[in-house]
Design a protein around this motif. Structure first.
Motif, PDB file in Angstrom:
ATOM      1  N   TYR A 212       0.325   9.511  -2.484  1.00 23.22           N
ATOM      2  CA  TYR A 212       1.027   8.322  -3.506  1.00 23.22           C
ATOM      3  C   TYR A 212       2.244   9.047  -3.956  1.00 23.22           C
ATOM      4  O   TYR A 212       2.352  10.253  -4.094  1.00 23.22           O
ATOM      5  N   VAL A 213       3.372   7.988  -4.000  1.00 17.82           N
ATOM      6  CA  VAL A 213       4.581   8.500  -4.615  1.00 17.82           C
ATOM      7  C   VAL A 213       5.202   7.891  -5.719  1.00 17.82           C
ATOM      8  O   VAL A 213       5.019   6.636  -5.493  1.00 17.82           O
ATOM      9  N   ALA A 214       5.660   8.445  -6.524  1.00 21.87           N
ATOM     10  CA  ALA A 214       6.069   7.716  -7.824  1.00 21.87           C
ATOM     11  C   ALA A 214       7.605   7.590  -7.665  1.00 21.87           C
ATOM     12  O   ALA A 214       8.396   8.588  -7.787  1.00 21.87           O
ATOM     13  N   PRO A 215       8.095   6.424  -7.243  1.00 21.83           N
ATOM     14  CA  PRO A 215       9.693   6.139  -7.060  1.00 21.83           C
ATOM     15  C   PRO A 215      10.467   6.541  -8.343  1.00 21.83           C
ATOM     16  O   PRO A 215      11.555   6.847  -8.040  1.00 21.83           O
ATOM     17  N   SER A 216      10.059   6.287  -9.551  1.00 21.06           N
ATOM     18  CA  SER A 216      10.776   6.496 -10.590  1.00 21.06           C
ATOM     19  C   SER A 216      11.053   8.205 -10.705  1.00 21.06           C
ATOM     20  O   SER A 216      12.252   8.282 -11.145  1.00 21.06           O
ATOM     21  N   GLN A 217      10.455   8.970 -10.132  1.00 23.19           N
ATOM     22  CA  GLN A 217      10.778  10.443 -10.115  1.00 23.19           C
ATOM     23  C   GLN A 217      12.260  10.608  -9.355  1.00 23.19           C
ATOM     24  O   GLN A 217      12.804  11.435  -9.155  1.00 23.19           O
ATOM     25  N   ILE A 218      11.950   9.878  -7.981  1.00 22.57           N
ATOM     26  CA  ILE A 218      13.024   9.999  -7.006  1.00 22.57           C
ATOM     27  C   ILE A 218      14.148   9.243  -7.655  1.00 22.57           C
ATOM     28  O   ILE A 218      15.217   9.916  -7.557  1.00 22.57           O
ATOM     29  N   GLU A 219      14.064   8.403  -8.195  1.00 22.96           N
ATOM     30  CA  GLU A 219      15.211   7.585  -8.911  1.00 22.96           C
ATOM     31  C   GLU A 219      15.961   8.377 -10.034  1.00 22.96           C
ATOM     32  O   GLU A 219      17.007   8.283 -10.130  1.00 22.96           O
TER      33      GLU A 219
ATOM     34  N   VAL B 176      20.267   2.925  -9.141  1.00 30.82           N
ATOM     35  CA  VAL B 176      19.202   3.345  -8.120  1.00 30.82           C
ATOM     36  C   VAL B 176      17.972   2.753  -7.971  1.00 30.82           C
ATOM     37  O   VAL B 176      17.670   2.458  -9.059  1.00 30.82           O
ATOM     38  N   ALA B 177      17.637   2.403  -7.088  1.00 28.07           N
ATOM     39  CA  ALA B 177      16.258   1.695  -6.806  1.00 28.07           C
ATOM     40  C   ALA B 177      15.547   2.218  -5.537  1.00 28.07           C
ATOM     41  O   ALA B 177      16.241   2.337  -4.682  1.00 28.07           O
ATOM     42  N   VAL B 178      14.392   2.849  -5.608  1.00 33.60           N
ATOM     43  CA  VAL B 178      13.619   3.345  -4.325  1.00 33.60           C
ATOM     44  C   VAL B 178      12.429   2.168  -4.283  1.00 33.60           C
ATOM     45  O   VAL B 178      11.793   2.003  -5.253  1.00 33.60           O
TER      46      VAL B 178
ATOM     47  N   GLY C  88       9.256   0.943  -1.031  1.00 30.31           N
ATOM     48  CA  GLY C  88       8.535   1.467   0.190  1.00 30.31           C
ATOM     49  C   GLY C  88       9.343   0.391   1.364  1.00 30.31           C
ATOM     50  O   GLY C  88       9.939  -0.479   1.380  1.00 30.31           O
ATOM     51  N   SER C  89       8.925   1.038   2.570  1.00 32.46           N
ATOM     52  CA  SER C  89       9.219   0.442   3.814  1.00 32.46           C
ATOM     53  C   SER C  89       8.500  -0.732   4.049  1.00 32.46           C
ATOM     54  O   SER C  89       7.190  -0.907   3.870  1.00 32.46           O
ATOM     55  N   GLY C  90       9.159  -1.691   4.318  1.00 33.68           N
ATOM     56  CA  GLY C  90       8.804  -2.969   4.505  1.00 33.68           C
ATOM     57  C   GLY C  90       8.674  -3.868   3.199  1.00 33.68           C
ATOM     58  O   GLY C  90       8.084  -4.969   3.180  1.00 33.68           O
ATOM     59  N   MET C  91       9.149  -3.108   2.106  1.00 34.34           N
ATOM     60  CA  MET C  91       9.053  -3.890   0.851  1.00 34.34           C
ATOM     61  C   MET C  91      10.309  -4.655   0.602  1.00 34.34           C
ATOM     62  O   MET C  91      10.467  -5.230  -0.843  1.00 34.34           O
ATOM     63  N   THR C  92      11.414  -4.780   1.215  1.00 30.84           N
ATOM     64  CA  THR C  92      12.664  -5.303   0.829  1.00 30.84           C
ATOM     65  C   THR C  92      12.624  -6.849   0.911  1.00 30.84           C
ATOM     66  O   THR C  92      11.765  -7.722   1.158  1.00 30.84           O
TER      67      THR C  92
END
Length: 58
Positions: free
Chosen positions: A31-38, A50-52, A54-58
């Protein structure tokens, strides 16, 4: 006008103001928290926004 996860301004532009999930699951089950990467990416002055996602989520 306010939508569920975003809002439309007077010029008709969509601004995202929330997310469906706080974490997403990678293909390896982690599990990954995109807010930390952003937050790390947003420290750079080369990005306006910035927006992160997942793959296939566009």
């Amino acid at each position: 006008m306010r939508l569920n996860r975003g809002e439309i301004d007077e010029q008709g532009r969509l601004r995202l103001v929330g997310r469906l999930k706080r974490e997403f699951k990678t293909s390896k089950g982690k599990y990954v928290a995109p807010s930390q990467i952003e937050n790390v990416l947003a420290l750079s002055t080369i990005f306006e926004s910035v927006a992160v996602f997942g793959s296939g989520m566009t």
